[in-house]
Write a protein that holds these residues in place. Structure first.
Motif, mmCIF file in Angstrom:
data_model
loop_
_atom_site.group_PDB
_atom_site.id
_atom_site.type_symbol
_atom_site.label_atom_id
_atom_site.label_comp_id
_atom_site.label_asym_id
_atom_site.label_seq_id
_atom_site.Cartn_x
_atom_site.Cartn_y
_atom_site.Cartn_z
ATOM 1 N N ASP A 123 -3.940 -1.807 0.635
ATOM 2 C CA ASP A 123 -3.007 -1.547 -0.467
ATOM 3 C C ASP A 123 -3.392 -2.412 -1.671
ATOM 4 O O ASP A 123 -2.921 -3.540 -1.840
ATOM 5 C CB ASP A 123 -1.578 -1.853 0.006
ATOM 6 N N ILE A 124 -4.251 -1.870 -2.509
ATOM 7 C CA ILE A 124 -4.743 -2.608 -3.677
ATOM 8 C C ILE A 124 -3.599 -2.967 -4.614
ATOM 9 O O ILE A 124 -3.565 -4.057 -5.189
ATOM 10 C CB ILE A 124 -5.796 -1.762 -4.429
ATOM 11 N N ARG A 125 -2.648 -2.051 -4.762
ATOM 12 C CA ARG A 125 -1.550 -2.290 -5.709
ATOM 13 C C ARG A 125 -0.701 -3.478 -5.290
ATOM 14 O O ARG A 125 -0.375 -4.343 -6.098
ATOM 15 C CB ARG A 125 -0.694 -1.030 -5.813
ATOM 16 N N ALA A 126 -0.314 -3.505 -4.028
ATOM 17 C CA ALA A 126 0.474 -4.641 -3.538
ATOM 18 C C ALA A 126 -0.348 -5.922 -3.611
ATOM 19 O O ALA A 126 0.152 -6.975 -4.027
ATOM 20 C CB ALA A 126 0.933 -4.392 -2.105
ATOM 21 N N GLY A 127 -1.618 -5.847 -3.235
ATOM 22 C CA GLY A 127 -2.472 -7.032 -3.279
ATOM 23 C C GLY A 127 -2.572 -7.585 -4.685
ATOM 24 O O GLY A 127 -2.473 -8.802 -4.902
ATOM 25 N N ALA A 128 -2.744 -6.695 -5.667
ATOM 26 C CA ALA A 128 -2.866 -7.127 -7.051
ATOM 27 C C ALA A 128 -1.592 -7.826 -7.512
ATOM 28 O O ALA A 128 -1.636 -8.878 -8.154
ATOM 29 C CB ALA A 128 -3.161 -5.922 -7.943
ATOM 30 N N PHE A 129 -0.442 -7.263 -7.171
ATOM 31 C CA PHE A 129 0.824 -7.848 -7.625
ATOM 32 C C PHE A 129 1.092 -9.189 -6.954
ATOM 33 O O PHE A 129 1.438 -10.177 -7.600
ATOM 34 C CB PHE A 129 1.987 -6.888 -7.357
ATOM 35 N N ILE A 130 0.938 -9.205 -5.625
ATOM 36 C CA ILE A 130 1.263 -10.419 -4.875
ATOM 37 C C ILE A 130 0.322 -11.557 -5.268
ATOM 38 O O ILE A 130 0.753 -12.693 -5.474
ATOM 39 C CB ILE A 130 1.209 -10.121 -3.358
ATOM 40 N N PHE A 131 -0.964 -11.256 -5.390
ATOM 41 C CA PHE A 131 -1.908 -12.307 -5.796
ATOM 42 C C PHE A 131 -1.523 -12.885 -7.155
ATOM 43 O O PHE A 131 -1.570 -14.102 -7.363
ATOM 44 C CB PHE A 131 -3.332 -11.758 -5.853
ATOM 45 N N THR B 10 -10.207 -23.808 -9.664
ATOM 46 C CA THR B 10 -10.047 -23.122 -8.384
ATOM 47 C C THR B 10 -10.834 -21.802 -8.381
ATOM 48 O O THR B 10 -10.890 -21.097 -9.377
ATOM 49 C CB THR B 10 -8.556 -22.840 -8.117
ATOM 50 N N VAL B 11 -11.437 -21.492 -7.237
ATOM 51 C CA VAL B 11 -12.118 -20.211 -7.040
ATOM 52 C C VAL B 11 -11.258 -19.364 -6.098
ATOM 53 O O VAL B 11 -10.960 -19.791 -4.984
ATOM 54 C CB VAL B 11 -13.523 -20.410 -6.430
ATOM 55 N N HIS B 12 -10.853 -18.193 -6.572
ATOM 56 C CA HIS B 12 -10.001 -17.316 -5.778
ATOM 57 C C HIS B 12 -10.816 -16.152 -5.219
ATOM 58 O O HIS B 12 -11.490 -15.456 -5.966
ATOM 59 C CB HIS B 12 -8.875 -16.749 -6.641
ATOM 60 N N VAL B 13 -10.731 -15.950 -3.917
ATOM 61 C CA VAL B 13 -11.361 -14.796 -3.266
ATOM 62 C C VAL B 13 -10.252 -13.816 -2.898
ATOM 63 O O VAL B 13 -9.274 -14.207 -2.250
ATOM 64 C CB VAL B 13 -12.116 -15.224 -1.991
ATOM 65 N N ILE B 14 -10.384 -12.563 -3.331
ATOM 66 C CA ILE B 14 -9.380 -11.546 -3.013
ATOM 67 C C ILE B 14 -10.118 -10.362 -2.395
ATOM 68 O O ILE B 14 -11.022 -9.801 -3.020
ATOM 69 C CB ILE B 14 -8.607 -11.071 -4.254
ATOM 70 N N VAL B 15 -9.747 -10.006 -1.160
ATOM 71 C CA VAL B 15 -10.432 -8.906 -0.482
ATOM 72 C C VAL B 15 -9.415 -7.908 0.065
ATOM 73 O O VAL B 15 -8.829 -8.113 1.127
ATOM 74 C CB VAL B 15 -11.346 -9.405 0.653
ATOM 75 N N VAL B 16 -9.170 -6.880 -0.690
ATOM 76 C CA VAL B 16 -8.469 -5.676 -0.227
ATOM 77 C C VAL B 16 -9.424 -4.579 -0.661
ATOM 78 O O VAL B 16 -9.563 -4.318 -1.847
ATOM 79 C CB VAL B 16 -7.087 -5.534 -0.880
#
Lengths: 282, 282, 282
Positions: free
Chosen positions: A46-54, A65-71
């Motif tokens: 769920d890219i949409r939820a991931g984008a919002f929550i992140f 800080t380096v952020h890794v996001i994997v959806v």
């Protein structure tokens, strides 16, 4: 922008050792890394939820800080792996819209079109993005299914260790952004959308605190055919009533004291929430 | 009492990024902090369970550890945020009874009254407590709903970094404690209470190991109308029988080998458990 | 083989503070340790699943890593606590078969007999194993039920800190290994076994990638009475079809794009999967 902190946000869950494996790769490259889990419970793919929550969390981390996001539902296709650098933090992820809210928070151009339709747009002023292509910074052999381990984790580790992102791939001018639903005015009401449901069943909307007049409690909130009068200051209160309040992420939230608002109302992500003026007299 | 270790115990779960956000705040203030999750699965807003579960774990950490505990149903009301310092560890939390078992373990005065009724009592000898009021040690603007991020996390980070707690608020003499149910003798039996149910369905009571004569197995345990003869040494055993044993936290526990004792017996927290002498002959 | 990284793999879950307690013990002994959770969601007391899942992850960690694995249904009996050292990593766990796949990956002797039957076999060439018996490296008093905290965590911390394993117990020549089901040829087909089901419902088999001719897609896979033609390169694809692909752990996996293959097929661990030649023409 060398640093110690690498955060991880994924839809992998923590039941499988996938996240642990990513940490093994990171620590092998950058033994001094301080790795923080933001969440691994993004609803699967769920890219949409991931984008919002992140986006509700990353800005609480210190500079560098380096952020890794994997959806990454299209892993193994030709979607691009990217590294994006803003003035205070870096982001390593698939180029599939996951950073849509991050770009918008930074004042970047927004995507046009139907809600959640994607398009390529320019970056916020002063930001840089790279299309990751240099295998020397990857864990090889590259798998078809786990770029979190093979591309995003090692790239983040090298970046946090101080390596030059320019060596990792070519600079790019445009990135994928989806058109996020925005609160709109309809008949004198502000109408927003539920963007996520949290663990307690609270409904998190896209209506920011500053869209409401804080000292003025003379508003009502309508959702799923129910009406809530006024804003509460905390979750404490009537044990049965629905509450509307500004949640800890800074958005209007619908909650039920000690109960699950999503279950009570029978709605979730995508539901509309309307804010009007005037408290109804009993 | 500067140190590196900060532990976190909350009811936030790990599905939302709330805990990750707290870690971002801590690392921004104290980059060398070593942050350990004790658990984030305290039943939501259950101060009693949080107090018991936290108390089974904190004393395994080395001297100088700073413990953050956030189970905070009355956040946003006038309940006090506090910092408590014992001789070997510090505790940062809302003053709502969460440290009741910690104070009692340290020999502090206990609260009188009905089980779980709260009152203000003095601290254990040699302990100090502070009412946190100095905004300079908080993450501002202060939200109404997330003092874990805005007060408790930053205060813990400053404390672990070596800042003087006296600068964070005024010293206080009394703290909130609830009257914990104590095992009592009734008709020659020792009657205790189930304080928590663990992930395997094991029932954890408040009957400590030293209330039982360890070498003497000649006891029986009664719970939910069932009777268990003798103490087992481990979870291995008859695949169907209920077992009573001293759990790893040091309390009498009711288990079922490879099964869920809570479901089998149909009881949970608050259930009474009686220990009598004499094993029934078949 | 001193190092900083200690990984933890258990069936304790993270709802209880058991894992946090182990970390407190480790940091008290080795404050510089970098502790990584591989997973704590091994199905309770399932040594077979624990052995397989751990083996898919440990080899991504850098040289010198100390791995703690605790799936320990016979804790409190006379099963041996052991420390095993390979050329690049160490392992601390109960001697109950948990390292069966690790030994096999290293070319060690395999156990004979029915699938999952255990026997004592020698170590891989160049490896050493110790029967942990020296209480000076334990957390005392030793509990009957929680050797993760009392033996495995402190031994791992001392080892990571650089202590000599020879001081912790006597060297042993044989360790417990179970006979793992191996893919076998039957009527020209390769027949393997589902070893684990992941969070997305994907069925993970014991058929390694190199048992299949990668460039040759002319194979079919049969499972639970269904037939899948060819190998997919990623999870993206037909939204309804079952897929067979090489998973990120390097084994043949049965998945369903955006759906739960285990639920769709009604099978799980132990199910047979057959790979044949020739794609069926529609």
């Amino acid at each position: 922008m060398a640093g110690r902190i690498v955060t991880l946000t994924t839809d992998f869950g923590t039941s499988d050792p996938f996240v642990g494996t990513m940490k093994g790769i990171i620590l092998g490259i950058h033994p001094g890394a301080s790795i923080v889990d933001l969440t691994h419970d993004i609803p699967p793919q769920d890219i949409r939820a991931g984008a919002f929550i992140f986006d509700t969390a990353h800005h609480y981390f210190p500079e560098g800080t380096v952020h890794v996001i994997v959806v990454d539902p299209t892993v193994g296709t030709n979607r691009r792996p990217i590294l994006v650098q803003g003035p205070t933090a870096s982001f390593v992820c698939p180029d599939n819209g996951l950073l849509s809210h991050v770009y918008r928070r930074a004042g970047g151009p927004v995507a046009e079109g139907e809600p959640f339709a994607t398009s390529l747009v320019g970056l916020p002023r002063g930001w840089r993005a790279y299309h990751l292509t240099n295998h020397q910074y990857w864990h090889m052999p590259l798998s078809d299914t786990f770029h979190g381990r093979d591309i995003f984790a090692p790239v983040a580790a090298y970046l946090a260790r101080g390596e030059d992102p320019g060596a990792m791939g070519a600079m790019i001018d445009e990135v994928t952004v989806f058109a996020a639903p925005e609160p709109i005015e309809v008949d004198g009401k502000l109408v927003g959308t539920v963007m996520a449901v949290d663990r307690f069943g609270n409904l998190v909307t896209n209506i920011p605190a500053n869209a409401l007049v804080r000292p003025n409690q003379d508003i009502n909130i309508q959702v799923a055919g129910m009406r809530i009068d006024g804003l509460a200051r905390s979750y404490a209160g009537s044990p049965t009533a629905l509450l509307a309040l500004i949640g800890s992420h800074g958005y209007l939230e619908i909650a039920a004291a000690n109960r699950n608002a999503s279950q009570i109302l029978g709605v979730g992500t995508g539901a509309k929430v309307a804010v009007g003026r005037g408290v109804q007299l009993a």
